[in-house]
Scaffold this motif. Structure first.
Motif, PDB file in Angstrom:
ATOM      1  N   LEU A  58      32.260  33.340  44.676  1.00  0.00           N
ATOM      2  CA  LEU A  58      33.436  32.737  45.298  1.00  0.00           C
ATOM      3  C   LEU A  58      34.411  32.341  44.199  1.00  0.00           C
ATOM      4  CD1 LEU A  58      31.752  30.442  47.972  1.00  0.00           C
ATOM      5  CD2 LEU A  58      32.521  32.808  48.210  1.00  0.00           C
ATOM      6  N   VAL A  59      35.667  32.743  44.368  1.00  0.00           N
ATOM      7  CA  VAL A  59      36.684  32.534  43.344  1.00  0.00           C
ATOM      8  C   VAL A  59      37.797  31.668  43.916  1.00  0.00           C
ATOM      9  CG1 VAL A  59      38.383  33.670  41.863  1.00  0.00           C
ATOM     10  CG2 VAL A  59      36.154  34.756  42.282  1.00  0.00           C
ATOM     11  N   SER A  60      38.158  30.618  43.167  1.00  0.00           N
ATOM     12  CA  SER A  60      39.281  29.766  43.541  1.00  0.00           C
ATOM     13  C   SER A  60      40.088  29.443  42.302  1.00  0.00           C
ATOM     14  CB  SER A  60      38.793  28.463  44.186  1.00  0.00           C
ATOM     15  OG  SER A  60      38.211  28.705  45.443  1.00  0.00           O
ATOM     16  N   ALA A  61      41.408  29.538  42.434  1.00  0.00           N
ATOM     17  CA  ALA A  61      42.328  29.204  41.346  1.00  0.00           C
ATOM     18  C   ALA A  61      41.970  29.923  40.051  1.00  0.00           C
ATOM     19  CB  ALA A  61      42.361  27.693  41.131  1.00  0.00           C
ATOM     20  N   GLY A  62      41.515  31.152  40.175  1.00  0.00           N
ATOM     21  CA  GLY A  62      41.249  31.970  39.005  1.00  0.00           C
ATOM     22  C   GLY A  62      39.903  31.786  38.363  1.00  0.00           C
ATOM     23  N   ARG A  63      39.097  30.875  38.905  1.00  0.00           N
ATOM     24  CA  ARG A  63      37.780  30.614  38.300  1.00  0.00           C
ATOM     25  C   ARG A  63      36.676  30.843  39.325  1.00  0.00           C
ATOM     26  NH1 ARG A  63      37.827  25.584  34.073  1.00  0.00           N
ATOM     27  NH2 ARG A  63      39.980  25.749  33.348  1.00  0.00           N
TER      28      ARG A  63
ATOM     29  N   PRO B  17      30.546  40.557  33.563  1.00  0.00           N
ATOM     30  CA  PRO B  17      31.670  39.829  32.974  1.00  0.00           C
ATOM     31  C   PRO B  17      32.607  40.822  32.316  1.00  0.00           C
ATOM     32  CG  PRO B  17      29.672  39.548  31.657  1.00  0.00           C
ATOM     33  CD  PRO B  17      29.256  40.247  32.909  1.00  0.00           C
ATOM     34  N   GLY B  18      33.899  40.627  32.454  1.00  0.00           N
ATOM     35  CA  GLY B  18      34.848  41.564  31.864  1.00  0.00           C
ATOM     36  C   GLY B  18      34.613  41.725  30.375  1.00  0.00           C
TER      37      GLY B  18
ATOM     38  N   LYS C  30      35.341  32.442  28.951  1.00  0.00           N
ATOM     39  CA  LYS C  30      35.283  33.900  28.967  1.00  0.00           C
ATOM     40  C   LYS C  30      33.872  34.378  28.602  1.00  0.00           C
ATOM     41  CE  LYS C  30      39.880  34.379  29.347  1.00  0.00           C
ATOM     42  NZ  LYS C  30      40.522  34.871  30.586  1.00  0.00           N
ATOM     43  N   GLY C  31      33.564  35.617  29.034  1.00  0.00           N
ATOM     44  CA  GLY C  31      32.363  36.285  28.548  1.00  0.00           C
ATOM     45  C   GLY C  31      31.100  36.068  29.345  1.00  0.00           C
ATOM     46  N   THR C  32      31.177  35.313  30.433  1.00  0.00           N
ATOM     47  CA  THR C  32      29.987  35.088  31.240  1.00  0.00           C
ATOM     48  C   THR C  32      30.389  34.865  32.693  1.00  0.00           C
ATOM     49  OG1 THR C  32      27.944  33.783  31.383  1.00  0.00           O
ATOM     50  CG2 THR C  32      29.972  32.576  30.948  1.00  0.00           C
ATOM     51  N   ILE C  33      29.459  35.147  33.581  1.00  0.00           N
ATOM     52  CA  ILE C  33      29.666  34.862  35.000  1.00  0.00           C
ATOM     53  C   ILE C  33      28.914  33.581  35.315  1.00  0.00           C
ATOM     54  CG2 ILE C  33      29.298  35.666  37.356  1.00  0.00           C
ATOM     55  CD1 ILE C  33      29.578  38.520  36.318  1.00  0.00           C
ATOM     56  N   ALA C  34      29.648  32.495  35.422  1.00  0.00           N
ATOM     57  CA  ALA C  34      29.061  31.180  35.663  1.00  0.00           C
ATOM     58  C   ALA C  34      30.095  30.321  36.362  1.00  0.00           C
ATOM     59  CB  ALA C  34      28.629  30.529  34.349  1.00  0.00           C
ATOM     60  N   VAL C  35      29.633  29.330  37.086  1.00  0.00           N
ATOM     61  CA  VAL C  35      30.547  28.422  37.769  1.00  0.00           C
ATOM     62  C   VAL C  35      31.438  27.733  36.734  1.00  0.00           C
ATOM     63  CG1 VAL C  35      30.722  26.328  39.173  1.00  0.00           C
ATOM     64  CG2 VAL C  35      29.009  28.062  39.725  1.00  0.00           C
ATOM     65  N   GLY C  36      32.735  27.779  36.969  1.00  0.00           N
ATOM     66  CA  GLY C  36      33.705  27.191  36.065  1.00  0.00           C
ATOM     67  C   GLY C  36      34.337  28.172  35.110  1.00  0.00           C
ATOM     68  N   ALA C  37      33.698  29.318  34.913  1.00  0.00           N
ATOM     69  CA  ALA C  37      34.264  30.332  34.027  1.00  0.00           C
ATOM     70  C   ALA C  37      35.411  31.053  34.717  1.00  0.00           C
ATOM     71  CB  ALA C  37      33.187  31.334  33.616  1.00  0.00           C
ATOM     72  N   ASP C  38      36.300  31.623  33.907  1.00  0.00           N
ATOM     73  CA  ASP C  38      37.348  32.453  34.478  1.00  0.00           C
ATOM     74  C   ASP C  38      36.717  33.623  35.235  1.00  0.00           C
ATOM     75  OD1 ASP C  38      39.303  30.873  33.399  1.00  0.00           O
ATOM     76  OD2 ASP C  38      39.866  32.264  31.800  1.00  0.00           O
TER      77      ASP C  38
ATOM     78  N   LEU D  73      38.997  42.494  37.480  1.00  0.00           N
ATOM     79  CA  LEU D  73      39.669  41.258  37.859  1.00  0.00           C
ATOM     80  C   LEU D  73      39.929  40.412  36.623  1.00  0.00           C
ATOM     81  CD1 LEU D  73      37.804  42.062  40.461  1.00  0.00           C
ATOM     82  CD2 LEU D  73      38.384  39.758  41.218  1.00  0.00           C
ATOM     83  N   VAL D  74      41.140  39.904  36.508  1.00  0.00           N
ATOM     84  CA  VAL D  74      41.523  38.986  35.442  1.00  0.00           C
ATOM     85  C   VAL D  74      41.874  37.656  36.077  1.00  0.00           C
ATOM     86  CG1 VAL D  74      43.157  38.529  33.574  1.00  0.00           C
ATOM     87  CG2 VAL D  74      42.372  40.866  34.001  1.00  0.00           C
ATOM     88  N   ARG D  75      41.057  36.649  35.787  1.00  0.00           N
ATOM     89  CA  ARG D  75      41.211  35.334  36.429  1.00  0.00           C
ATOM     90  C   ARG D  75      41.362  35.474  37.937  1.00  0.00           C
ATOM     91  NH1 ARG D  75      45.723  34.106  34.887  1.00  0.00           N
ATOM     92  NH2 ARG D  75      46.075  35.654  33.263  1.00  0.00           N
ATOM     93  N   GLY D  76      40.518  36.293  38.532  1.00  0.00           N
ATOM     94  CA  GLY D  76      40.453  36.408  39.981  1.00  0.00           C
ATOM     95  C   GLY D  76      41.479  37.322  40.613  1.00  0.00           C
ATOM     96  N   ARG D  77      42.343  37.915  39.805  1.00  0.00           N
ATOM     97  CA  ARG D  77      43.374  38.814  40.342  1.00  0.00           C
ATOM     98  C   ARG D  77      43.083  40.237  39.898  1.00  0.00           C
ATOM     99  NH1 ARG D  77      48.900  36.168  38.487  1.00  0.00           N
ATOM    100  NH2 ARG D  77      49.780  37.769  39.861  1.00  0.00           N
TER     101      ARG D  77
END
Length: 462
Positions: free
Chosen positions: A24-29, A55-56, A378-386, A427-431
């Motif tokens: 789930l992504v909100s406000a780019g994170r 992760p990108g 950056k660099g990981t898929i975790a809550v709070g990360a971009d 996706l870059v910051r959710g976009r």
């Protein structure tokens, strides 16, 4: 309600394993990582069924502009960052290489790139003068640039083609001390130019191809000796050092001999050294500094990727147009584009060799994020990360072709190479910067300030 739900994919989390979860992504994170059955609404759902969510990629070694000193036209940024997005790269770190003080240009370059970049970006700068060295603390504190290149081979007029003056080891030692004081890192281009000068004055053995000739003229020992010297100076200064584009077994040996007492010594190689060698039929298009080496060196590099000796794989992307690749070896420009092919080549070649997916992704994502002060955003898929994500089909064989490349260079040295995967969405910051394999063309990129690099950055996120 979230802005976006990435649903149905297999997500590579920080433990290096894939999990059947939704994002789930909100406000780019990344706002939450949840079970596929969880009831959580979103304005948009991106179907990732059959895809691996990574992760990108972070390409830590990029040059921009036709003269590779600084981006000057919108195309210098827009085309190259579109090619990055097409390859699953969500952040790049670009080298600026000028003789004048960077305090005069950094804000201008950042503003220009934010107008045209399709992905996020940070900057390294090349230090070549005493005035730049005096400004180094300001580059870190005021501009968020915490990694600095130095060309050990630029003595005399060797750097004149880039407008850079010659320098020496005493200046490098001073740069190492200055970087250490600021929690920054030095990225030396390591070649002993005196050994190369001697080779230039000797007859070239007959029967060599252009790439074999270039390897002969800039031999592996010239690189290995310079790396050993730079690592020693870094150790004396207590500085972090990032050995860019390591190409061969001798260089790996020179670096590993520094031992565990060497503070903050990190190793980078590039896809072209992992995929190509001096016997590749690339002609002068394959000219690069340092040169492509032997097949045995290529295998040594893969072993170093597998065991973690190589920390990072970066593209060393050079976007000069193919017209600069003269048929005359001496006149052909060095380097070639690689942003778009970085992730597909690393994943395909690495997985074929039985290297763990998590290890490969670490080399192109989580480790460069940690080393260059981009973690934990950056660099990981975790809550709070971009929400920087590359959605990849790992079972989609395709052939790399020049026609598919978005870079303004107009060619690729990997033309005709088969890979086993395809980047479907980025996706870059959710976009979405890439949707269904097509770049969106929208400038999404934002400048990433980096207060620390090297061992200090790693320690800050440990």
């Amino acid at each position: 309600m979230s802005d976006l739900r990435v649903s149905g994919g297999r997500v590579l989390l920080a433990d290096g394993r894939r999990h059947d979860v939704d994002l789930l992504v909100s406000a780019g994170r990344i706002a939450a990582i949840c079970e596929p059955t969880a009831a959580a609404g979103a304005d948009e759902v991106l179907d990732a069924t059959g895809l691996t969510v990574l992760p990108g990629a972070i390409d830590a070694h990029v040059h921009l502009g036709q003269d590779i000193t600084v981006p000057r036209t919108p195309e210098d940024v827009a085309l190259e960052t579109a090619s990055a997005a097409a390859g699953g790269v969500t952040t790049l770190l670009a080298y600026l290489m000028l003789a004048r003080p960077y305090g005069e240009v950094l804000d201008e370059v950042v503003a220009f790139m934010e107008q045209h970049a399709r992905i996020d970006f940070g900057l390294h700068v090349c230090i070549v003068s005493g005035e730049q060295l005096a400004e180094l603390p300001a580059y870190v504190a005021e501009h968020g640039v915490s990694s600095f290149k130095f060309f050990m081979n630029f003595r005399g007029e060797e750097g004149a083609y880039l407008g850079l003056p010659g320098n020496d080891d005493a200046f490098l030692a001073e740069l190492m001390r200055a970087a250490a004081r600021c929690g920054a890192m030095v990225n030396p281009h390591a070649e002993n130019i005196e050994l190369i000068w001697r080779r230039r004055g000797e007859p070239v053995p007959p029967g060599l191809s252009p790439l074999q000739t270039w390897n002969h003229l800039r031999p592996a020992e010239a690189e290995a000796e310079a790396l050993q010297r730079a690592a020693f100076l870094a150790r004396v200064a207590g500085a972090s050092m990032y050995a860019v584009h390591v190409t061969n077994a001798r260089s790996l040996d020179a670096l590993t001999r520094q031992g565990p007492g060497a503070p903050g010594l990190y190793v980078e190689t590039c896809p072209h050294y992992l995929v190509c060698d001096e016997a590749s039929g690339l002609g002068t298009r394959g000219k690069v500094n340092p040169p492509l080496r032997t097949a045995a060196d290529r295998e040594a590099l893969w072993a170093a990727v597998a065991d973690g000796t190589v920390d990072v794989i970066g593209s060393d992307h050079v976007p000069r147009h193919v017209s600069a690749k003269s048929d005359d070896l001496a006149k052909a420009s060095a380097g070639f584009p690689g942003l778009q092919t970085l992730l597909p080549l690393v994943l395909s070649e690495g997985l074929r060799r039985g290297i763990d997916l998590g290890r490969l992704v670490a080399a192109v994502s989580s480790t460069p994020a940690r080393l260059f002060g981009l973690a934990p955003r950056k660099g990981t898929i975790a809550v709070g990360a971009d929400a920087d994500l590359a959605l990849v089909d790992l079972d989609a064989p395709q052939t790399i072709t020049a026609a598919d490349q978005l870079s303004g260079a107009g060619y690729t040295v990997f033309d005709g190479i088969d890979v086993d995967c395809r980047v479907v969405h980025t996706l870059v910051r959710g976009r979405l910067a890439l949707r269904d394999g097509a770049a969106t063309g929208e400038p999404l990129g934002r400048y990433q300030r980096r207060a620390l690099s090297g061992a200090t950055a790693v320690g800050a996120t440990a």
